[in-house]
Design an enzyme around this catalytic site. Sequence first.
Site, PDB file in Angstrom:
ATOM      1  N   ASP A 127       0.354  21.382   7.013  1.00 37.48           N
ATOM      2  CA  ASP A 127       0.035  20.575   5.881  1.00 37.48           C
ATOM      3  C   ASP A 127      -0.092  19.115   6.618  1.00 37.48           C
ATOM      4  O   ASP A 127       0.928  18.646   6.922  1.00 37.48           O
ATOM      5  CB  ASP A 127       1.063  20.679   4.767  1.00 37.48           C
ATOM      6  CG  ASP A 127       0.656  19.941   3.580  1.00 37.48           C
ATOM      7  OD1 ASP A 127      -0.486  19.735   3.160  1.00 37.48           O
ATOM      8  OD2 ASP A 127       1.787  19.352   2.709  1.00 37.48           O
ATOM      9  N   ASN A 180       0.804  10.745  12.969  1.00 38.69           N
ATOM     10  CA  ASN A 180      -0.672  10.535  12.542  1.00 38.69           C
ATOM     11  C   ASN A 180      -1.604  11.573  12.772  1.00 38.69           C
ATOM     12  O   ASN A 180      -1.714  11.896  14.056  1.00 38.69           O
ATOM     13  CB  ASN A 180      -0.993   9.126  13.102  1.00 38.69           C
ATOM     14  CG  ASN A 180      -2.521   8.596  12.707  1.00 38.69           C
ATOM     15  OD1 ASN A 180      -3.192   9.624  12.084  1.00 38.69           O
ATOM     16  ND2 ASN A 180      -2.815   7.487  13.100  1.00 38.69           N
ATOM     17  N   ASP A 205      -4.594   9.869   0.933  1.00 38.90           N
ATOM     18  CA  ASP A 205      -4.694   8.454   0.599  1.00 38.90           C
ATOM     19  C   ASP A 205      -6.198   8.182   0.617  1.00 38.90           C
ATOM     20  O   ASP A 205      -6.882   8.404   1.318  1.00 38.90           O
ATOM     21  CB  ASP A 205      -4.150   7.595   1.597  1.00 38.90           C
ATOM     22  CG  ASP A 205      -2.668   7.692   1.640  1.00 38.90           C
ATOM     23  OD1 ASP A 205      -1.992   8.104   0.730  1.00 38.90           O
ATOM     24  OD2 ASP A 205      -1.991   7.094   2.613  1.00 38.90           O
ATOM     25  N   LYS A 209     -11.777   1.298  -0.962  1.00 40.88           N
ATOM     26  CA  LYS A 209     -12.985   0.424  -0.606  1.00 40.88           C
ATOM     27  C   LYS A 209     -13.572   0.689   0.649  1.00 40.88           C
ATOM     28  O   LYS A 209     -13.040   1.453   1.710  1.00 40.88           O
ATOM     29  CB  LYS A 209     -12.184  -1.164  -0.073  1.00 40.88           C
ATOM     30  CG  LYS A 209     -11.382  -1.893  -1.075  1.00 40.88           C
ATOM     31  CD  LYS A 209     -10.718  -3.064  -0.563  1.00 40.88           C
ATOM     32  CE  LYS A 209     -10.115  -3.821  -1.602  1.00 40.88           C
ATOM     33  NZ  LYS A 209      -9.364  -4.971  -1.022  1.00 40.88           N
ATOM     34  N   ASP A 241      -7.692  14.352  -6.393  1.00 44.42           N
ATOM     35  CA  ASP A 241      -8.094  13.850  -7.782  1.00 44.42           C
ATOM     36  C   ASP A 241      -8.855  12.817  -7.945  1.00 44.42           C
ATOM     37  O   ASP A 241      -9.624  12.284  -9.107  1.00 44.42           O
ATOM     38  CB  ASP A 241      -6.720  13.336  -8.588  1.00 44.42           C
ATOM     39  CG  ASP A 241      -6.092  12.350  -8.078  1.00 44.42           C
ATOM     40  OD1 ASP A 241      -5.776  11.490  -8.492  1.00 44.42           O
ATOM     41  OD2 ASP A 241      -5.691  12.608  -6.776  1.00 44.42           O
TER      42      ASP A 241
END
Length: 309
Positions: A127, A180, A205, A209, A241
């Site tokens: 995950d 990471n 995330d 922008k 979402d």
Amino acid sequence: MAASLGLHCHHFHVAAAAANPLRKAAKQLLSSLILKSSKPNHHHYNNIHCCCYDSVGAKEIRSPDLVALEYADLNLSDKISGGKENEWGHVRIRQHVNPLSSSFTVPAPVPDWKEVFRDPTLPLMVDIGSGSGRFLIWLAKRNPDSGNYLGLEIRQKLVKRAEFWVKELALTNIHFLFANAAISFRQLVLTYPGPLMLVSILCPDPHFKKRHHKRRVVQKTLVDNIIGHLVPGGKVFFQSDVLDVAQHMRNQFDAESDAVQHIDELDPSVPCDNDGWLLDNPIGIRTEREIHAEFEGAKIYRRLYQKRT
């Protein structure tokens, strides 16, 4: 094997709701209160605060209440005894970090798989962006003997708390790493003794922008590493979402149609909308962000791919 890791691609349902009749009844009660709400929801993506009141305004129902209900079976401690702040159940973290900053460019040390997993030859689910870890812990607890679970999270405080919960529950088929994924994924799965069966990327995330889109986790290099190390028949499941983020991930995997295909190509009976987004969550448990987003009335955009055999 994929089903044993918690992915029910032919049985689209939320197993958590049926797992506990009392919890199911409580969910129905909360849902009825929400439907009767006479005050509007209010929310913010970075600092979620969404609430509803019943018809007389006497009871506040917040999305964290629904999260607690979804994961009630885990019975996780809110506090870690002896912790510096002793408030690990309410860890304050930055909602978004820059994965391109120098502090996140060092590869995560490869663990001794025989130490972190009781049986390191079992099929592996990774995950990417595991957050609090509750989602993955729930799956590991439900499937103690059929698969291993690895959570990669870039926010170290969340990893420390998740690892505490793993020890508290005495689970031997799950491990969390401060990593990471863009830097560490390849080496981690390359050294794992068993087959990589499933990779999930759930509400990553968004980095809204345009100049920050390069920070998004799903980039071609990661996609190539995921597909390259999945066993034939292995799966990739992602959701968001935020439509733009979901489309970004979709474009990356659709571009690899020679290697992977969407699940509705294999099984036309899988319910999708007219744009090809899955209508239901195939995993069996919702993530925390998913619960918050649905509570706010947002749509979840989902895709499930399978590596060609």
